[in-house]
Design a protein around this motif. Structure first.
Motif, PDB file in Angstrom:
ATOM      1  N   ILE A 214       0.696  -1.013  -0.125  1.00 16.31           N
ATOM      2  CA  ILE A 214      -0.019  -0.030  -0.151  1.00 16.31           C
ATOM      3  C   ILE A 214       0.914   1.429   0.099  1.00 16.31           C
ATOM      4  O   ILE A 214       2.043   1.228   0.823  1.00 16.31           O
ATOM      5  CB  ILE A 214      -0.822   0.082   1.187  1.00 16.31           C
ATOM      6  N   ALA A 215       0.613   2.249  -1.016  1.00 13.65           N
ATOM      7  CA  ALA A 215       1.304   3.485  -0.921  1.00 13.65           C
ATOM      8  C   ALA A 215       0.262   4.614  -0.611  1.00 13.65           C
ATOM      9  O   ALA A 215      -0.118   5.207  -1.807  1.00 13.65           O
ATOM     10  CB  ALA A 215       2.171   3.597  -2.085  1.00 13.65           C
ATOM     11  N   TRP A 216      -0.510   4.799   0.453  1.00 15.37           N
ATOM     12  CA  TRP A 216      -1.668   5.323   0.639  1.00 15.37           C
ATOM     13  C   TRP A 216      -1.549   6.439   1.890  1.00 15.37           C
ATOM     14  O   TRP A 216      -2.649   6.796   2.097  1.00 15.37           O
ATOM     15  CB  TRP A 216      -2.793   4.518   0.712  1.00 15.37           C
ATOM     16  N   SER A 217      -0.635   6.152   2.764  1.00 15.66           N
ATOM     17  CA  SER A 217      -0.643   6.913   4.009  1.00 15.66           C
ATOM     18  C   SER A 217       0.776   7.056   4.659  1.00 15.66           C
ATOM     19  O   SER A 217       1.465   6.264   4.095  1.00 15.66           O
ATOM     20  CB  SER A 217      -1.723   6.029   5.008  1.00 15.66           C
ATOM     21  N   GLY A 218       0.868   7.394   5.715  1.00  7.46           N
ATOM     22  CA  GLY A 218       1.704   7.263   6.766  1.00  7.46           C
ATOM     23  C   GLY A 218       1.684   6.125   7.780  1.00  7.46           C
ATOM     24  O   GLY A 218       0.715   5.271   7.668  1.00  7.46           O
ATOM     25  N   ILE A 219       2.512   6.189   8.725  1.00  2.00           N
ATOM     26  CA  ILE A 219       2.389   4.977   9.541  1.00  2.00           C
ATOM     27  C   ILE A 219       1.266   5.065  10.550  1.00  2.00           C
ATOM     28  O   ILE A 219       0.655   3.956  11.034  1.00  2.00           O
ATOM     29  CB  ILE A 219       3.839   4.645  10.329  1.00  2.00           C
ATOM     30  N   THR A 220       0.974   6.319  10.807  1.00  2.00           N
ATOM     31  CA  THR A 220      -0.375   6.305  11.623  1.00  2.00           C
ATOM     32  C   THR A 220      -1.627   5.714  11.314  1.00  2.00           C
ATOM     33  O   THR A 220      -2.143   5.092  12.038  1.00  2.00           O
ATOM     34  CB  THR A 220      -0.736   7.897  11.837  1.00  2.00           C
ATOM     35  N   GLU A 221      -1.833   5.841  10.010  1.00  2.00           N
ATOM     36  CA  GLU A 221      -3.272   5.196   9.395  1.00  2.00           C
ATOM     37  C   GLU A 221      -2.824   3.738   9.322  1.00  2.00           C
ATOM     38  O   GLU A 221      -3.656   2.815   9.373  1.00  2.00           O
ATOM     39  CB  GLU A 221      -3.325   5.821   8.097  1.00  2.00           C
ATOM     40  N   ARG A 276      -5.928  16.908  12.819  1.00  2.00           N
ATOM     41  CA  ARG A 276      -5.018  16.290  11.960  1.00  2.00           C
ATOM     42  C   ARG A 276      -3.593  16.572  12.182  1.00  2.00           C
ATOM     43  O   ARG A 276      -2.748  15.867  12.001  1.00  2.00           O
ATOM     44  CB  ARG A 276      -5.516  16.228  10.569  1.00  2.00           C
ATOM     45  N   LEU A 277      -3.298  17.866  12.200  1.00  2.00           N
ATOM     46  CA  LEU A 277      -1.777  18.269  12.472  1.00  2.00           C
ATOM     47  C   LEU A 277      -1.232  17.631  13.363  1.00  2.00           C
ATOM     48  O   LEU A 277      -0.056  17.070  13.214  1.00  2.00           O
ATOM     49  CB  LEU A 277      -2.123  19.848  12.237  1.00  2.00           C
ATOM     50  N   HIS A 278      -1.736  17.661  14.590  1.00  2.00           N
ATOM     51  CA  HIS A 278      -1.026  17.151  15.727  1.00  2.00           C
ATOM     52  C   HIS A 278      -1.189  15.699  15.778  1.00  2.00           C
ATOM     53  O   HIS A 278      -0.301  14.817  16.085  1.00  2.00           O
ATOM     54  CB  HIS A 278      -1.297  17.772  16.960  1.00  2.00           C
ATOM     55  N   TRP A 279      -2.193  14.984  15.356  1.00  2.00           N
ATOM     56  CA  TRP A 279      -2.588  13.892  15.448  1.00  2.00           C
ATOM     57  C   TRP A 279      -1.550  12.860  14.329  1.00  2.00           C
ATOM     58  O   TRP A 279      -0.699  11.788  14.958  1.00  2.00           O
ATOM     59  CB  TRP A 279      -4.046  13.318  15.039  1.00  2.00           C
ATOM     60  N   ALA A 285       5.869   9.870  14.261  1.00  2.00           N
ATOM     61  CA  ALA A 285       7.179   9.585  14.983  1.00  2.00           C
ATOM     62  C   ALA A 285       7.071   8.488  16.069  1.00  2.00           C
ATOM     63  O   ALA A 285       7.870   7.668  16.188  1.00  2.00           O
ATOM     64  CB  ALA A 285       7.588  11.049  15.805  1.00  2.00           C
ATOM     65  N   ASP A 286       5.999   8.662  17.029  1.00  2.36           N
ATOM     66  CA  ASP A 286       5.781   7.674  18.071  1.00  2.36           C
ATOM     67  C   ASP A 286       5.735   6.120  17.279  1.00  2.36           C
ATOM     68  O   ASP A 286       6.256   5.404  17.946  1.00  2.36           O
ATOM     69  CB  ASP A 286       4.554   7.879  18.579  1.00  2.36           C
ATOM     70  N   LEU A 287       4.954   5.952  16.299  1.00  2.00           N
ATOM     71  CA  LEU A 287       4.891   4.593  15.905  1.00  2.00           C
ATOM     72  C   LEU A 287       5.920   4.047  15.088  1.00  2.00           C
ATOM     73  O   LEU A 287       6.174   2.626  15.018  1.00  2.00           O
ATOM     74  CB  LEU A 287       3.512   4.538  15.152  1.00  2.00           C
TER      75      LEU A 287
END
Length: 349
Positions: A214-221, A276-279, A285-287
């Motif tokens: 998947i190339a649809w998001s960052g690690i948070t999603e 969304r900016l802070h989430w 970074a955290d994940l």
């Protein structure tokens, strides 16, 4: 005393005991609330963050004057049909990128992930509200019947999460990847096979082998929606630092909303952008550090530089498609130059 008794007699009923019952006042009945149906590009798990808190807050603050019913990806219409459904009034409003919903405007290619247009999430707001993209989007959608562009904001960066490790460009070749239309067109230059599927089918498609990644998001999603449970690797290189998404509304329905509720909805969109900016910023970074489900991989800088160089050619090709796209590309280049000259923390290296 007589005047007071006369008032009470006229205002109500004086009982034998002298008590007074005031006449019931006329009841002003509230007008029926304005009802909207808004569909987002996001599925339920992701929607809990990128849209639901804002809509819940709007409904509470509207105090019964207006109610927005929220629908998630493909619930009412497929994401690719969102624009037309909004235009004809099947739905009243949309949260999406221009690209995924097939908006019939030349700037649609910049919605979602336009390769290397952004480095950080704040770039989106800066580009739209300081460097002129908002006026260009208003102009573009002003040429389309019955759809109003309302506001743009940033989401997460675009990374790969895959079943097999990606450590070189060679590893990308032949990989069947779920991604956005314009991003997929760019990535196909490196052997990636873009695949379009309904959002809710992605996790199963990875499990069954229909998708390699998947190339649809960052690690948070990846962690939020369950993709980290079916892919083992996360590529730290990204092709864009932030996804560009917007709110849109059916023009007739938007114009029917009283000015004070329009302002409330504008504040709601800003609230959504801020959340969304802070989430995302915190989650990315955290994940990476504490997530534990996916191994991080990286394509070396020297090799990745060839992808960035190809991005320059891609920008030139898009710039040649219309005067307006050329104007957008110039703004992106001028902005990038400004950030590079400003140096850290705006740009490193």
């Amino acid at each position: 005393m007589q005047s007071r008794r006369t008032f009470l007699t006229k205002a109500g009923l004086v009982t034998a005991a002298g008590a007074t019952t005031l006449a019931a006042p006329n009841i002003v009945r509230a007008q029926a609330p304005i009802k909207w149906r808004l569909q987002t590009y996001a599925g339920p798990a992701l929607g809990e963050h990128v849209i639901k808190p804002a809509i819940d807050a709007f409904n509470k603050a509207a105090n019964g004057e207006m109610e927005i019913e929220l629908f998630y990806a493909d619930q009412l219409v497929p994401t690719g049909e969102l624009f037309r459904a909004m235009q004809n009034g099947t739905i009243d409003a949309v949260q999406s990128d221009d690209d995924s919903m097939a908006a019939p405007v030349d700037v649609r290619v910049f919605g979602g992930y336009f390769p290397f247009a952004t480095r950080y999430s704040l770039d989106v707001q800066a580009l739209f509200y300081k460097h002129g993209l908002a006026e260009i989007w208003q102009e573009a959608y002003g040429e389309v019947e019955n759809v109003t562009w309302l506001s743009a904001g940033s989401w997460d960066p675009c990374h790969f999460n895959t079943k097999e490790p990606i450590r070189s460009l060679e590893d990308l070749k032949g990989k069947r990847v779920f991604t956005f239309p314009t991003a997929g067109k760019f990535l196909s230059r490196f052997g990636v096979v873009p695949v379009t599927l309904p959002w809710e089918d992605i996790e199963v498609a990875v499990q069954t082998g229909e998708l390699d990644g998947i190339a649809w998001s960052g690690i948070t999603e990846d962690y939020t929606v369950g993709w980290a449970d079916v892919t083992k690797y996360f590529l730290t290189n990204n092709i864009a630092g932030a996804w560009i998404g917007s709110f849109f509304a059916n023009t007739e329905r938007w114009n029917a909303v009283p000015p004070h509720l329009q302002e409330l909805f504008k504040l709601t969109m800003d609230s959504s952008h801020y959340y969304r900016l802070h989430w995302y910023w915190a989650g990315e970074a955290d994940l990476r550090v504490n997530g534990g489900k996916m191994e991080l991989t990286t394509i070396p800088d020297a090799e990745w530089a060839t992808v960035e160089a190809e991005g320059e050619k891609f920008w030139d090709e898009i710039s040649a498609t219309s005067e307006r796209t050329a104007k957008v590309v110039k703004i992106l280049r001028d902005y990038r130059t400004l950030m590079q000259k400003a140096g850290p923390p705006y740009r490193y290296g």
